[in-house]
Design a protein around this motif. Structure first.
Motif, PDB file in Angstrom:
ATOM      1  N   ASP A 152       0.802  -1.221   0.000  1.00 32.14           N
ATOM      2  CA  ASP A 152       0.000   0.000   0.000  1.00 32.14           C
ATOM      3  C   ASP A 152       0.837   1.274   0.000  1.00 32.14           C
ATOM      4  O   ASP A 152       0.281   2.377  -0.068  1.00 32.14           O
TER       5      ASP A 152
ATOM      6  N   LYS B  40       2.715   2.817  -2.125  1.00 32.58           N
ATOM      7  CA  LYS B  40       2.565   3.694  -3.281  1.00 32.58           C
ATOM      8  C   LYS B  40       1.266   4.503  -3.170  1.00 32.58           C
ATOM      9  O   LYS B  40       1.247   5.706  -3.456  1.00 32.58           O
ATOM     10  N   PHE B  41       0.190   3.839  -2.749  1.00 33.93           N
ATOM     11  CA  PHE B  41      -1.095   4.531  -2.616  1.00 33.93           C
ATOM     12  C   PHE B  41      -1.036   5.566  -1.498  1.00 33.93           C
ATOM     13  O   PHE B  41      -1.573   6.667  -1.626  1.00 33.93           O
TER      14      PHE B  41
ATOM     15  N   LYS C 126       1.593   7.157  -0.418  1.00 31.08           N
ATOM     16  CA  LYS C 126       2.454   8.264  -0.843  1.00 31.08           C
ATOM     17  C   LYS C 126       1.694   9.244  -1.717  1.00 31.08           C
ATOM     18  O   LYS C 126       1.720  10.470  -1.473  1.00 31.08           O
ATOM     19  N   TRP C 127       0.982   8.732  -2.700  1.00 27.25           N
ATOM     20  CA  TRP C 127       0.282   9.628  -3.612  1.00 27.25           C
ATOM     21  C   TRP C 127      -0.974  10.224  -2.984  1.00 27.25           C
ATOM     22  O   TRP C 127      -1.395  11.330  -3.362  1.00 27.25           O
TER      23      TRP C 127
ATOM     24  N   VAL D  67      11.010  12.075  -2.185  1.00 28.55           N
ATOM     25  CA  VAL D  67      10.713  11.079  -3.224  1.00 28.55           C
ATOM     26  C   VAL D  67      11.558  11.349  -4.461  1.00 28.55           C
ATOM     27  O   VAL D  67      12.071  10.425  -5.104  1.00 28.55           O
TER      28      VAL D  67
ATOM     29  N   ASN E  25      13.999   8.058  -4.931  1.00 25.92           N
ATOM     30  CA  ASN E  25      13.282   7.053  -5.717  1.00 25.92           C
ATOM     31  C   ASN E  25      13.592   7.197  -7.201  1.00 25.92           C
ATOM     32  O   ASN E  25      13.902   8.292  -7.684  1.00 25.92           O
TER      33      ASN E  25
ATOM     34  N   ASN F 111      12.205   7.630 -10.606  1.00 26.71           N
ATOM     35  CA  ASN F 111      10.939   8.123 -11.123  1.00 26.71           C
ATOM     36  C   ASN F 111      11.033   8.393 -12.632  1.00 26.71           C
ATOM     37  O   ASN F 111      12.095   8.745 -13.138  1.00 26.71           O
TER      38      ASN F 111
ATOM     39  N   VAL G 243       6.630  11.621 -13.697  1.00 21.09           N
ATOM     40  CA  VAL G 243       6.489  11.639 -12.241  1.00 21.09           C
ATOM     41  C   VAL G 243       7.380  12.711 -11.639  1.00 21.09           C
ATOM     42  O   VAL G 243       6.964  13.430 -10.707  1.00 21.09           O
TER      43      VAL G 243
ATOM     44  N   GLU H 120      14.896   4.837   0.200  1.00 19.93           N
ATOM     45  CA  GLU H 120      13.714   4.962  -0.657  1.00 19.93           C
ATOM     46  C   GLU H 120      12.431   5.157   0.161  1.00 19.93           C
ATOM     47  O   GLU H 120      11.404   5.561  -0.374  1.00 19.93           O
TER      48      GLU H 120
END
Length: 404
Positions: free
Chosen positions: A114, A116-117, A119-120, A177, A181, A183, A187, A345
């Motif tokens: 979860d 990624k969800f 974070k956004w 990020v 990360n 990207n 992104v 990360e």
């Protein structure tokens, strides 16, 4: 959705309702949003809860602290103590903002899936709040040092602290990020845009605490980076970024830097922004009178919370509640340092906790410390350790080798 509304999304809804419907209607939106958050988290707990987490020492410590604070609320209800709001509201706020979110998230399974969800959700909620802030307050940008100087509490008001800390949090997450990360170009562009527009609420709120909250995670990240050469590059970038913030502050007409640099003058002059020093003194005095179980939910002399969560825990719960609370805090800090050094990360996760902790050292109360308890549960539920959890990438590679 629960994460979206737990952070800047909550203030975005508040901003919309205040400006479109007026302050009198805001409670009809904010209270349902809070209930929705708790229900969503509870559903996640029921569906994918980890019952074995109950045995973790950090979870037991959290329960002990919560019981100590609930005891204080019960004592105030039974003794008929009058606070600035009803004692039953203290209970409702603590359960919905702090206790239940921590409980549900800490016991949740499949956290890495979860991430990624999460974070956004945090980034998009901050971006939406920034865009709404620009839309509703664009006429005063550059004309006043702080939004409270132009918008009274009887108008389309929103707390300067909420704006400033939300902007700070969103900028911090977006920049970390970008730094840590891999990207895509799209992104990266989105992250730069989100970080850029978040300057609007950050400068409109002009909170000194948000400046510290923004800088502190980056300083720890730089100091704990494995590569000394990279640390030097990051330090140079941090200095340049700080210079850019100062320049932007001048362009926005914000007093955030002036207020930060003028702390000594405020203390010497006894201004209202320095009055919390006296509040801390009162609160510590009441703790000294009742060191074991604490004294009260609020500082009697001011009729408000102490504006420092550590002092408030001492005053409200005494040593009985402070020791388990500190155990949870120390474990969370250790996790953040481990992340900065070994799992860069995930540095944005650590930054959320650190920013929330800094925020609650200067403002906010236990019963509304949603960001802090949410982020502590978030970071502690990972159970990060070299021998227990590898990165998602390594885990996927390991599965491929087995299949091969």
């Amino acid at each position: 959705m629960a994460v979206f509304f737990s952070f800047s999304g909550y203030y975005a809804v508040l901003l919309l309702s205040n400006n479109l419907l007026g302050l009198s209607f805001s409670q009809y939106f904010t209270i349902p949003v809070r209930i929705l958050i708790v229900l969503l988290l509870f559903i996640c707990f029921i569906l994918i809860g980890r019952k074995e987490q109950i045995k973790q020492p950090v979870f037991i410590a959290f329960i002990l602290f919560s019981l100590a604070y609930l005891f204080r609320i019960a004592a105030e209800i039974l003794s008929g103590v009058q606070n600035h709001m009803s004692n039953s509201t203290f209970l409702l706020y603590f359960l919905s903002f702090c206790f239940l979110p921590f409980l549900c998230l800490f016991l949740k399974k499949e956290l890495f899936a979860d991430l990624k969800f999460y974070k956004w959700a945090i980034l998009l909620s901050g971006a939406i709040l920034a865009v709404l802030s620009f839309f509703f307050y664009r006429d005063i940008i550059g004309t006043v040092g702080r939004i409270s100087l132009a918008v009274s509490k009887d108008e389309n008001y929103i707390s300067p602290l909420a704006l400033s800390y939300s902007g700070s949090l969103t900028m911090g997450v977006a920049l970390l990020v970008l730094l840590t990360n891999t990207n895509s170009k799209f992104v990266k562009l989105m992250l730069w845009i989100i970080a850029g527009v978040s300057c609007v609420p950050f400068f409109l709120g002009a909170s000194r605490g948000s400046v510290i909250a923004l800088a502190f995670p980056f300083i720890l990240f730089i100091l704990n980076h494995r590569s000394k050469l990279m640390s030097i590059y990051l330090l140079i970038a941090f200095v340049l970024f700080s210079a850019g913030v100062i320049v932007l502050s001048e362009q926005f007409g914000s007093t955030v830097i002036d207020r930060f640099m003028g702390i000594n003058e405020d203390v010497d002059s006894g201004s209202s922004s320095a009055s919390r020093l006296y509040i801390w003194s009162y609160a510590l005095g009441h703790f000294a009178d009742n060191p074991l179980l604490g004294h009260s939910l609020e500082v009697p002399e001011t009729g408000h919370y102490p504006h420092n969560i550590f002092i408030e825990v001492l005053m409200a719960t005494g040593i009985v509640g402070f020791l388990p609370f500190m155990f949870v805090i120390v474990k969370s800090v250790k996790q953040t340092l481990y992340i900065f050094k070994n799992r860069p990360e995930l540095s944005w996760v650590a930054a959320i906790f650190l920013q929330s902790l800094i925020q609650n050292c200067f403002s906010g109360a236990i019963y509304t410390a949603s960001w802090l308890f949410f982020s502590m549960a978030f970071i502690l539920s990972m159970n990060l350790a070299p021998e227990t959890i590898a990165s998602p990438t390594l885990h996927i590679l390991g599965q491929r080798k087995v299949r091969a």
